[in-house]
Scaffold this motif. Sequence first.
Motif, mmCIF file in Angstrom:
data_model
loop_
_atom_site.group_PDB
_atom_site.id
_atom_site.type_symbol
_atom_site.label_atom_id
_atom_site.label_comp_id
_atom_site.label_asym_id
_atom_site.label_seq_id
_atom_site.Cartn_x
_atom_site.Cartn_y
_atom_site.Cartn_z
ATOM 1 N N THR A 95 0.834 -1.204 0.000
ATOM 2 C CA THR A 95 0.000 0.000 0.000
ATOM 3 C C THR A 95 0.863 1.245 0.000
ATOM 4 N N LEU A 96 1.939 1.231 0.786
ATOM 5 C CA LEU A 96 2.822 2.391 0.827
ATOM 6 C C LEU A 96 3.517 2.592 -0.521
ATOM 7 N N LEU A 97 3.919 1.504 -1.168
ATOM 8 C CA LEU A 97 4.536 1.607 -2.495
ATOM 9 C C LEU A 97 3.570 2.225 -3.501
ATOM 10 N N SER A 98 2.295 1.845 -3.420
ATOM 11 C CA SER A 98 1.301 2.424 -4.322
ATOM 12 C C SER A 98 1.117 3.919 -4.056
ATOM 13 N N ALA A 99 1.100 4.306 -2.786
ATOM 14 C CA ALA A 99 0.980 5.722 -2.440
ATOM 15 C C ALA A 99 2.218 6.490 -2.888
ATOM 16 N N PHE A 100 3.371 5.897 -2.725
ATOM 17 C CA PHE A 100 4.622 6.518 -3.193
ATOM 18 C C PHE A 100 4.555 6.799 -4.692
ATOM 19 N N ASN A 101 4.040 5.830 -5.451
ATOM 20 C CA ASN A 101 3.907 6.004 -6.894
ATOM 21 C C ASN A 101 2.926 7.118 -7.233
ATOM 22 N N LYS A 102 1.825 7.195 -6.489
ATOM 23 C CA LYS A 102 0.812 8.219 -6.751
ATOM 24 C C LYS A 102 1.353 9.622 -6.500
ATOM 25 N N TYR A 103 2.138 9.785 -5.438
ATOM 26 C CA TYR A 103 2.604 11.118 -5.040
ATOM 27 C C TYR A 103 4.077 11.358 -5.399
ATOM 28 N N GLU A 104 4.571 10.613 -6.390
ATOM 29 C CA GLU A 104 5.985 10.709 -6.758
ATOM 30 C C GLU A 104 6.402 12.134 -7.109
ATOM 31 N N SER A 105 5.532 12.893 -7.768
ATOM 32 C CA SER A 105 5.879 14.246 -8.199
ATOM 33 C C SER A 105 5.908 15.238 -7.038
ATOM 34 N N GLN A 106 5.446 14.820 -5.840
ATOM 35 C CA GLN A 106 5.379 15.729 -4.692
ATOM 36 C C GLN A 106 6.278 15.285 -3.536
ATOM 37 N N LEU A 107 7.277 14.453 -3.814
ATOM 38 C CA LEU A 107 8.085 13.868 -2.750
ATOM 39 C C LEU A 107 8.817 14.916 -1.913
ATOM 40 N N SER A 108 9.146 16.047 -2.507
ATOM 41 C CA SER A 108 9.911 17.065 -1.768
ATOM 42 C C SER A 108 9.083 17.751 -0.693
ATOM 43 N N THR A 109 7.760 17.622 -0.751
ATOM 44 C CA THR A 109 6.895 18.328 0.202
ATOM 45 C C THR A 109 6.047 17.384 1.057
ATOM 46 N N ILE A 110 6.185 16.084 0.852
ATOM 47 C CA ILE A 110 5.328 15.114 1.550
ATOM 48 C C ILE A 110 6.153 14.263 2.505
ATOM 49 N N ARG A 111 5.544 13.976 3.673
ATOM 50 C CA ARG A 111 6.072 12.963 4.586
ATOM 51 C C ARG A 111 5.053 11.821 4.680
ATOM 52 N N PHE A 112 5.549 10.595 4.740
ATOM 53 C CA PHE A 112 4.680 9.420 4.782
ATOM 54 C C PHE A 112 4.621 8.844 6.200
ATOM 55 N N ILE A 113 3.462 8.278 6.519
ATOM 56 C CA ILE A 113 3.259 7.513 7.749
ATOM 57 C C ILE A 113 2.541 6.226 7.368
ATOM 58 N N GLY A 114 3.040 5.092 7.833
ATOM 59 C CA GLY A 114 2.421 3.811 7.499
ATOM 60 C C GLY A 114 1.782 3.141 8.707
ATOM 61 N N ILE A 115 0.532 2.683 8.536
ATOM 62 C CA ILE A 115 -0.161 1.870 9.539
ATOM 63 C C ILE A 115 -0.347 0.485 8.937
#
Length: 268
Positions: free
Chosen positions: A47-67
């Motif tokens: 699920t996190l890999l899929s979210a990473f792919n979706k928001y790839e263009s915004q990586l410089s401004t996003i932080r991820f949290i995984g449950i």
Amino acid sequence: MKVAVYTYSSPESLRIRKLIMQGLTEYKIEYDENRPDIVITIGGDGTLLSAFNKYESQLSTIRFIGIHTGHLGFYTDWRNFEVDDLIRSLKDGAGQSVSYPLLDMTAKFSDGQILHKIALNESTVKNVTKTMVGDVYVNHELFERFRGDGLCISTPTGSTAYNKAVGGAILDPHIIGFQLAEMASLNNRVFRTLGSPTIFGSDNILTLRLREESSIVLTCDRQQWVLDQKKHHLVELTYQVSDKKIRFAKYRHTNFWQRVRDSFIGGM
């Protein structure tokens, strides 16, 4: 702060999503799927890999949290019974983060098309019908001619995934680089390769030039392309450390080597 939630479709993940949405409303935290500051993933590493792919263009401004709502995930720090603690951490946090390096992949085709992707875990290239043959270049100089099932190129955090399964080394993510691991290489008195995992530093460029083959499967994390080399010939693959990084919110981020121990060794 703006938060987005990316959810696996299982009943438990959807239940946790509902609790999180209620908590965001209670603490007056803005929800925004388009331009979030934090992306909460609910499920597992896939699920996190899929979210990473979706928001790839915004990586410089996003932080991820995984449950994680199933088996222990390598990228997921929170359990499904800790929603209240997570929401309070979001409200009280000061924007801390920890970052990991990524892998830059460029694929060039004979018709001039170019495919550019970023990998969190790995990229692989393999032949599904016969031995794959390709020349391996390091910094544009020929290093070896590979013959075997395929090659796996991984990030430091991805070194614990498919790379480990094919005999690669586990690489500390504080080392900015990437790794090349062989899949069932042919090594005899006629054909030779290095035959061991190879780790490249941040200033290295790895290039693979493939021969005409019947069918090639190219992957980048969860994305896959099956290529008929006679119709859509993959000429060259180039890998290097990406200028982008993935950032995880450091409210409670598990140490990399603790993750390795918990995932592969367990309690002692």
